[in-house]
Design an enzyme around this catalytic site. Structure first.
Site, mmCIF file in Angstrom:
data_model
loop_
_atom_site.group_PDB
_atom_site.id
_atom_site.type_symbol
_atom_site.label_atom_id
_atom_site.label_comp_id
_atom_site.label_asym_id
_atom_site.label_seq_id
_atom_site.Cartn_x
_atom_site.Cartn_y
_atom_site.Cartn_z
ATOM 1 N N GLY A 7 37.000 48.416 46.903
ATOM 2 C CA GLY A 7 36.819 47.148 47.453
ATOM 3 C C GLY A 7 37.196 46.693 48.706
ATOM 4 N N GLY A 9 36.810 44.185 50.489
ATOM 5 C CA GLY A 9 36.481 42.683 50.564
ATOM 6 C C GLY A 9 37.808 42.146 51.298
ATOM 7 N N GLY A 12 41.076 43.386 49.333
ATOM 8 C CA GLY A 12 41.219 44.757 49.498
ATOM 9 C C GLY A 12 41.724 45.201 50.796
ATOM 10 N N ALA A 129 42.565 34.734 51.792
ATOM 11 C CA ALA A 129 41.829 35.632 52.756
ATOM 12 C C ALA A 129 40.446 35.471 52.745
ATOM 13 C CB ALA A 129 42.170 37.163 52.718
ATOM 14 N N LYS A 182 46.748 29.713 35.444
ATOM 15 C CA LYS A 182 46.111 29.655 36.608
ATOM 16 C C LYS A 182 44.563 29.300 35.962
ATOM 17 C CE LYS A 182 45.120 31.811 40.779
ATOM 18 N NZ LYS A 182 44.924 33.013 41.499
ATOM 19 N N ASN A 190 38.389 22.939 39.285
ATOM 20 C CA ASN A 190 37.279 23.727 40.119
ATOM 21 C C ASN A 190 35.833 23.045 39.551
ATOM 22 O OD1 ASN A 190 39.661 24.742 41.028
ATOM 23 N ND2 ASN A 190 38.488 26.705 41.165
ATOM 24 N N ASN A 200 39.358 18.545 46.296
ATOM 25 C CA ASN A 200 40.289 18.601 45.347
ATOM 26 C C ASN A 200 40.821 17.063 45.104
ATOM 27 O OD1 ASN A 200 39.695 21.180 44.814
ATOM 28 N ND2 ASN A 200 41.942 22.023 45.545
HETATM 29 P P1 NAP Z 1 35.447 39.881 48.181
HETATM 30 O O1 NAP Z 1 35.612 39.347 49.410
HETATM 31 O O2 NAP Z 1 34.118 39.580 47.704
HETATM 32 O O3 NAP Z 1 35.432 41.468 47.823
HETATM 33 C C1 NAP Z 1 35.089 42.189 47.012
HETATM 34 C C2 NAP Z 1 34.851 43.766 47.326
HETATM 35 O O4 NAP Z 1 34.555 44.444 46.108
HETATM 36 C C3 NAP Z 1 33.663 43.779 48.221
HETATM 37 O O5 NAP Z 1 33.889 44.232 49.473
HETATM 38 C C4 NAP Z 1 32.447 44.410 47.467
HETATM 39 O O6 NAP Z 1 31.679 45.248 47.912
HETATM 40 C C5 NAP Z 1 33.677 45.460 46.559
HETATM 41 N N1 NAP Z 1 32.947 46.104 45.446
HETATM 42 C C6 NAP Z 1 32.398 45.236 44.349
HETATM 43 N N2 NAP Z 1 31.875 46.415 43.410
HETATM 44 C C7 NAP Z 1 32.218 47.537 43.915
HETATM 45 C C8 NAP Z 1 32.106 48.808 43.522
HETATM 46 N N3 NAP Z 1 31.327 49.244 42.438
HETATM 47 N N4 NAP Z 1 32.499 49.944 44.584
HETATM 48 C C9 NAP Z 1 33.098 49.594 45.569
HETATM 49 N N5 NAP Z 1 33.128 48.145 46.014
HETATM 50 C C10 NAP Z 1 32.892 47.335 45.093
HETATM 51 O O7 NAP Z 1 36.347 39.294 46.975
HETATM 52 P P2 NAP Z 1 37.990 38.906 46.985
HETATM 53 O O8 NAP Z 1 37.743 37.448 47.827
HETATM 54 O O9 NAP Z 1 38.649 39.972 47.859
HETATM 55 O O10 NAP Z 1 38.425 38.726 45.672
HETATM 56 C C11 NAP Z 1 38.579 39.671 44.689
HETATM 57 C C12 NAP Z 1 39.262 39.237 43.564
HETATM 58 O O11 NAP Z 1 40.509 38.669 43.907
HETATM 59 C C13 NAP Z 1 38.501 37.982 42.997
HETATM 60 O O12 NAP Z 1 38.693 38.012 41.382
HETATM 61 C C14 NAP Z 1 39.156 36.877 43.423
HETATM 62 O O13 NAP Z 1 38.894 35.681 42.730
HETATM 63 C C15 NAP Z 1 40.771 37.317 43.504
HETATM 64 N N6 NAP Z 1 41.415 36.489 44.549
HETATM 65 C C16 NAP Z 1 40.974 36.152 45.727
HETATM 66 C C17 NAP Z 1 41.702 35.529 46.898
HETATM 67 C C18 NAP Z 1 41.063 35.675 48.269
HETATM 68 O O14 NAP Z 1 41.762 34.641 48.969
HETATM 69 N N7 NAP Z 1 40.440 35.988 48.880
HETATM 70 C C19 NAP Z 1 42.946 34.950 46.446
HETATM 71 C C20 NAP Z 1 43.173 35.320 45.019
HETATM 72 C C21 NAP Z 1 42.585 35.828 44.100
HETATM 73 P P3 NAP Z 1 30.494 44.899 49.082
HETATM 74 O O15 NAP Z 1 31.173 44.523 50.305
HETATM 75 O O16 NAP Z 1 29.485 46.397 49.301
HETATM 76 O O17 NAP Z 1 29.971 43.873 48.288
#
Ligand code: NAP
Length: 303
Positions: A7, A9, A12, A129, A182, A190, A200
């Site tokens: 991932g 994203g 990641g 992020a 959490k 939310n 909020n």
């Molecule tokens: P995101 O930006 O949507 O990234 C998720 C990534 O996973 C995307 O790049 C997606 O690919 C990829 N993906 C999904 N299925 C896949 C597969 N089968 N094979 C390969 N890649 C795959 O999500 P995120 O914000 O990083 O969040 C990830 C988790 O962390 C979530 O549960 C979120 O609640 C938690 N979290 C996030 C934050 C934050 O600030 N972002 C903070 C705390 C917790 P595509 O690009 O191809 O769609």
């Protein structure tokens, strides 16, 4: 040992960039050939931090093919976690470790059940992020990540690598309680920000609604074995509402941008656990139904 990150994203890329610049071996697993080609065309991950951007040309491959994986950071959304884990199951080496970064609860248990021979560590992060565009991520908020083993195993030796990469991480002996706290905070704040279309801080003008939810969530925390979390919930919720008054919640942002939310692993999980524990929770269930109807009316998934 290589850090394999599934991932690319927000989280990641944030992890991959920091591990890579510390000189640690990292590789990314992307969804399919098309995503891999798009990544290669850009030449790597771009991380924007304090207004400065850097490109990290981290090697990448598709999830389906490649060498055995010993350590996997699963950095997808909760609703993708089980299928993403399944897509690499055949590549996991004996005794492989998975770090599950998903928010909420439910997806971690589904992944663990799917991969009984792997060691699944759960994580809870307050880092922030967001994706500005494909493979370009902005580090928006410093925070902390707690990691733990719900089965009580020892802390892994690679925590020192996180320190080396300046990823603030701490081992937690009670990671499930941390995740539950959490989830409860999220359920109290939310969904209401989505339904009232507010920041909020605006929830301070709906004190009774918040208090009723805290009461039922407190019962749920108590019945789940977390009496201290139950006692502290209302105060925690009030503190978060005040401290993040100007922010829009993550669920608000998901809905506003027409993205799928992680409702099934937050409010949905709380309601399912309430069923299992025979708790009535009328306010929470009504909130869940209202939120689902709101999502459906906007053409968004309600699970
Ligand atoms: P995101 O930006 O949507 O990234 C998720 C990534 O996973 C995307 O790049 C997606 O690919 C990829 N993906 C999904 N299925 C896949 C597969 N089968 N094979 C390969 N890649 C795959 O999500 P995120 O914000 O990083 O969040 C990830 C988790 O962390 C979530 O549960 C979120 O609640 C938690 N979290 C996030 C934050 C934050 O600030 N972002 C903070 C705390 C917790 P595509 O690009 O191809 O769609």
């Amino acid at each position: 040992m290589t850090w394999t990150i599934l991932g690319a994203g927000s989280l990641g890329c944030l992890w991959a960039a920091r591990l890579s610049r510390a000189g640690l071996p990292v590789r990314l697993l992307l969804r399919d050939r098309q995503r891999l080609n798009a990544y290669r065309a850009l030449g790597g991950i771009t991380l924007v931090e304090d207004g400065r951007e850097s490109l990290y040309p981290i090697p990448a491959e598709t999830a389906a093919q490649g060498a055995p994986i010993q350590r996997l950071l699963l950095a997808c959304k909760a609703y993708d976690a089980e299928s993403a884990a399944a897509s690499v199951a055949a590549r996991l080496a004996p005794g492989a470790e998975l770090i599950l970064l998903q928010n909420g609860l439910g997806s971690q248990q589904a992944v663990s059940a799917h991969l009984p021979r792997a060691r699944c560590l759960y994580a809870s992060s307050t880092e922030g992020a967001f994706r500005e565009s494909d493979f370009r991520v902005v580090f928006a908020g410093r925070g902390q990540t707690w990691l733990g083993d719900k089965d009580g195993g020892p802390a892994p030796g690679w925590l020192t690598e996180l320190e080396q990469a300046a990823i603030p991480a701490q081992w937690s002996e009670n990671i499930l309680e941390r995740l539950w706290r959490k989830v409860a905070l999220n359920c109290a704040i939310n969904p209401l920000t989505v339904l009232h279309q507010c920041r909020n801080g605006d929830l301070a003008s709906h004190p009774e609604e918040v208090a009723k939810l805290c009461d039922e969530l407190g019962q749920l925390l108590h019945a789940s074995g977390y009496p201290e979390a139950a006692r502290e919930l209302q105060g925690d919720v009030e503190r978060v509402i005040a401290a993040t008054a100007a922010n829009f919640s993550s669920m608000y942002q998901d809905v506003a941008q027409g993205r799928r939310s992680e409702i099934a692993y937050l409010l949905g999980h709380a309601c399912r656990e309430g069923d299992r524990l025979h708790l009535a929770m009328p306010q929470l269930r009504a909130l869940h139904e209202r939120l689902r109807a709101y999502l459906v009316a906007r053409g968004l998934p309600d699970t």
